[in-house]
Design a protein around this motif. Structure first.
Motif: not given
Length: 408
Positions: A287-307
């Motif tokens: 459910g990460v939405e927004g521009t391409v850059a915003e989605r990339a940041k959202g995925v980045h934050d999701l990955l880092r939180a899990h790690e």
């Protein structure tokens, strides 16, 4: 949007988890190279099946080849927050760094200076240090011998009007500490120096917005970000057009070709769009939405939180063991999940023992002899390195901790 990654969904995108020889293994050597996602594999196969011809010619197969290569550059540049022609591909980051260093060799005057660190992988250290042969001054930004960290006060002491370039890692493949790119770049720019960041050890944990963070060069390896074996280099226009062309003379007018002396691997460049496909699938699923850059940041934050969640038990465990030396920070907020430890036995011996427990890990110096020497570690003995990414699970870490109890 969820703030918890669906690990099983992530793993379903990687065929390696279904291969019989790998299925029951726990993979902790991601810093040496990640598994490849199915989207990249499918695009690579598609290119070889449908358009393994010279791109950009007038016939359809060639036009298709060119479009697939262009798609990779367009989508990755949007994720990284830079212009399309500011991204170049090469056979490896080591090669890209070497070519870039040769451009600086031609451009700098005798007596001008470059700052390097002793925290780096040798790929972002050796090529710059060799410029001393051309009477370019090399200054070393040294890590704290106890913590392994780079300290901003030391950088400020080294900077003056002779320094034209500052080279440092986003994070070390040994120390694992995230260096503050924004602060370092701002300090360097204020002193009149350009900035070159080695992002190889950080990029597997999420793509950053290079445009927002500000470095002039950002390099990483796609085979560590779930893709093919390519080196990807962002070089901002203000610097790239200033440096001497290193490609064929007739390509000098195209920024992304200026630092590619040889013909690129067309199929692997095309396959890199699969990395963007994978990020898009993660964004959509969570459910990460927004521009391409915003989605990339959202995925980045999701990955880092899990790690950060899955690495904490490992850091806590190692911090309590008097028989090991944990390299770098023991706080999850300061560290990517690249965990190196000095043991009483050689690192490679420990990795071999872990293999008996179906744990895949690495031992040695990992081309990080300079930080190991600065930390007082015998490079012949090296370290055991345990590196995780987002598709590692808590169960993987539990298996590792049980195995470590026997090994160390």
């Amino acid at each position: 949007m969820t703030d918890v990654i669906d690990v099983e969904f992530a793993r379903s995108n990687f065929p390696a988890f279904e291969v019989p020889a790998l299925k029951n293994q726990a993979f902790f050597e991601n810093a040496g190279g990640s598994y490849t996602c199915m989207q990249v594999i499918e695009r690579l196969e598609k290119y070889y099946r449908e358009c393994k011809v010279q791109p950009y010619a007038p016939y359809e197969a060639s036009q298709l080849a060119g479009r697939q290569m262009d798609e990779s550059r367009a989508r990755l540049s949007a994720m990284l927050g830079v212009d399309e022609d500011e991204i170049g591909f090469g056979p490896s980051t080591t090669q890209n760094a070497y070519v870039l260093a040769q451009a600086f060799r031609q451009w700098l005057d005798s007596g001008e200076a470059i700052i390097v660190t002793n925290q780096d992988h040798e790929a972002n250290s050796g090529p710059w240090r060799r410029l001393a042969d051309s009477e370019i001054e090399i200054r070393e930004w040294r890590i704290n011998a106890e913590t392994g960290l780079l300290e901003l006060e030391e950088l400020e002491r080294l900077l003056d009007d002779k320094v034209r370039l500052v080279c440092f890692p986003h994070c070390s493949n040994i120390v694992g500490a995230e260096n503050p790119i924004v602060e370092i770049t701002a300090i360097s720019h204020a002193a009149g120096a350009f900035v070159c960041v080695d992002g190889v050890s950080y990029a597997p944990h999420g793509f950053i917005n290079v445009g927002d963070t500000g470095p002039d060069v950002y390099m990483f390896s796609s085979y560590k970000t779930y893709g093919p074996h390519q080196g990807i280099m962002v070089i901002r226009r203000s610097l790239g057009e200033m440096l001497p062309n290193q490609g064929h003379w007739f390509n000098a007018g195209e920024l992304y070709r200026r630092f590619t002396p040889a013909g690129p691997d067309h199929a692997q460049i095309a396959a890199c769009a699969g990395m963007a496909d994978y990020y898009d699938s993660l964004a959509k699923h969570h459910g990460v939405e927004g521009t391409v850059a915003e989605r990339a940041k959202g995925v980045h934050d999701l990955l880092r939180a899990h790690e950060r969640i899955i690495i904490k038990p490992l850091l806590d465990y190692l911090s309590t063991k008097n028989s090991v030396r944990l390299i770098g920070p023991d706080e999850t907020s300061l560290k990517v999940p690249t965990v190196a430890v000095e043991l009483s036995i050689p690192g490679i011996d420990a990795a071999e023992k872990l293999a008996d427990f179906d744990i895949m890990a690495g031992g040695g110096d990992f081309y990080g002899t300079r930080p190991l020497q600065a930390l007082g570690i015998n490079i012949d003995k090296g370290v055991l390195r345990l590196s995780l990414v987002h598709y590692n699970s808590s169960d993987d870490v539990d298996r590792l901790l049980n195995a470590l109890e026997d090994v160390i």
